[in-house]
Design an enzyme around this catalytic site. Structure first.
Site, short mmCIF file in Angstrom:
data_model
loop_
_atom_site.label_atom_id
_atom_site.label_comp_id
_atom_site.label_asym_id
_atom_site.label_seq_id
_atom_site.Cartn_x
_atom_site.Cartn_y
_atom_site.Cartn_z
N HIS A 42 29.95 -37.18 -34.09
CA HIS A 42 29.68 -36.24 -33.00
C HIS A 42 30.53 -34.98 -33.18
CE1 HIS A 42 30.19 -35.05 -28.60
NE2 HIS A 42 28.88 -35.06 -28.75
N HIS A 84 28.97 -26.27 -29.65
CA HIS A 84 28.51 -27.09 -28.52
C HIS A 84 28.41 -26.31 -27.22
CE1 HIS A 84 29.09 -29.62 -24.95
NE2 HIS A 84 28.19 -30.37 -25.54
N GLU A 163 20.96 -31.06 -32.85
CA GLU A 163 20.50 -30.84 -31.47
C GLU A 163 20.16 -29.36 -31.25
OE1 GLU A 163 23.21 -32.09 -28.36
OE2 GLU A 163 22.04 -31.05 -26.82
O1 G3P Z 1 23.87 -35.05 -28.92
C1 G3P Z 1 24.31 -36.22 -28.32
C2 G3P Z 1 25.41 -35.80 -27.49
O2 G3P Z 1 26.10 -34.91 -28.31
C3 G3P Z 1 24.93 -35.10 -26.27
O3 G3P Z 1 25.97 -34.57 -25.60
O4 G3P Z 1 26.95 -32.57 -24.71
O5 G3P Z 1 28.02 -33.69 -26.63
O6 G3P Z 1 25.92 -32.43 -26.94
P1 G3P Z 1 26.74 -33.25 -26.01
CA CA Z 2 25.14 -32.79 -29.13
#
Ligand code: G3P
Ligand code: CA
Length: 356
Positions: A42, A84, A163
């Site tokens: 992540h 992010h 994403e």
């Molecule tokens: O993409 C999965 C997770 O990363 C979603 O939450 O806010 O960390 O992008 P975020």
């Molecule tokens: Ca994400």
């Protein structure tokens, strides 16, 4: 079923968390080319290095993560970058360098301007126990640079789990993403790229442009997403512990949760990304959408479930026992060790050998 997948499922038999349900795995056609259980780094190995930087992604690669996760946004001159947040304030020195635009999105900056920002010093200040001098001055990365990092060690080439972040801010970003991935040959390798989004319109666009690429719809409990049973929001509640508030929330009913699984299917997703309420709370602890019945429901509809964002063994155990098919984690090494996968070295010597 591919040899790789059979081997992955066989190895799962040896794991401490392997219940009958988990050993069976999802058993879904969609899973054919997806690592199982998938270790999804992540924002890179972002516990040990500044998120979404070269250090975090190279470390995750060397730790053997199956996927490098990134949030895609776009500069004013069209460069796709990994970031992010909706602005640069938390993870850069934008307030010093561009005070008049400090809270603007990346689309208010050219790539050349973005490249002047220091994306590492904030981490050293926030996490002194994990600070490294070489993190100071790390730059924002373009998608091409993340691809370069993924390709840099032929012994360990992770996939990318990308994403489209706030895609309404970046019209056409789905096509731009397709064009870069195609130019780099990353669309020719089944399962090498997974696409993810919270936005159903973006999912539909991604699917129309890249029908062959696996996708997940990210699930969130709240207004405009999976409707919660409780109408009151955290802000309205007057509570101070957001994680505790979110952990108590649940969907209005089973039909509401199922409706979102159906949206995922209808949009062309092979799975969903589901939030987790973490044992220790924290700012990445959300509503628990990985209850066993929810995961069974998703599997019954032929959908995989990847849980976000989990860093500790107690929670790895919980979500994998519940049946999750993969985990977004800031601590790829911790998850690899939990899964009994061998690591060449621990995080610190890897970072040193990478020059950090
Ligand atoms: O993409 C999965 C997770 O990363 C979603 O939450 O806010 O960390 O992008 P975020
Ligand atoms: Ca994400």
């Amino acid at each position: 079923m591919s040899i790789h997948r059979i081997a992955a499922i066989m190895s799962a038999v040896l794991l401490p968390w392997a219940t009958a349900q988990a050993i069976d795995g999802p058993g879904l056609a969609a899973a054919q080319h997806i690592a199982y259980p998938a270790v999804i780094a992540h924002r890179g190995a972002s516990f040990d290095a500044p998120e979404s930087t070269a250090a975090a992604y190279a470390l995750a690669r060397e730790l053997g993560a199956d996927y490098l996760e990134l949030d895609l946004q776009r500069s004013s001159d069209g460069a796709l970058v990994a970031l992010h947040d909706s602005n640069l304030l938390r993870t850069s020195d934008v307030a010093q360098r561009f005070p008049e635009r400090k809270d603007r999105p990346v689309s208010a900056f050219t790539l050349a301007e973005l490249k002047t920002l220091d994306m590492g010093t904030w981490f050293n200040q926030a996490y002194p126990a994990r600070a490294r001098l070489a993190y100071a001055g790390l730059q924002i990365l373009t998608l091409d640079e993340v691809l370069d990092i993924a390709e840099a060690n032929p012994q360990r080439v992770p996939g990318l789990y990308i994403e489209t972040k706030a895609p309404k801010l970046f019209p056409g970003i789905e096509q731009d993403l397709h064009d870069r991935l195609k130019a780099r040959g990353w669309l020719d390798m089944p399962g090498r790229v997974v696409l993810q989004t919270f936005d159903r319109d973006s999912l539909a666009l991604l699917h129309s442009i890249m029908p062959q690429v696996p996708k997940t719809l990210l699930l969130w409990l709240g207004k405009g997403y999976v409707e919660p049973a409780e109408a009151q929001t955290f802000a309205e509640s007057g509570e101070t512990d957001r994680a505790a508030f979110l952990a108590r929330q649940h969907p209005k009913d089973n039909a509401e949760f199922e409706r979102w699984l159906d949206y995922a299917k209808a949009g062309g997703a092979m799975g969903v990304g589901a939030s987790v309420a973490l044992t220790g709370g924290g700012d990445q602890s959300y509503a628990n959408l990985v209850q066993p019945s929810m995961i069974r429901n998703a599997h019954d509809k032929g959908l995989l479930v990847h849980a976000y964002t989990v860093d500790l063994p107690v929670d790895f155990q919980k979500v994998l026992t519940a049946g999750a098919d993969g985990i977004f984690t800031n601590r790829s090494g911790e998850l690899q060790r939990f899964l009994g996968r061998s690591l060449p070295q621990d995080e610190a010597p890897i970072l040193e050998s990478l020059g950090y």
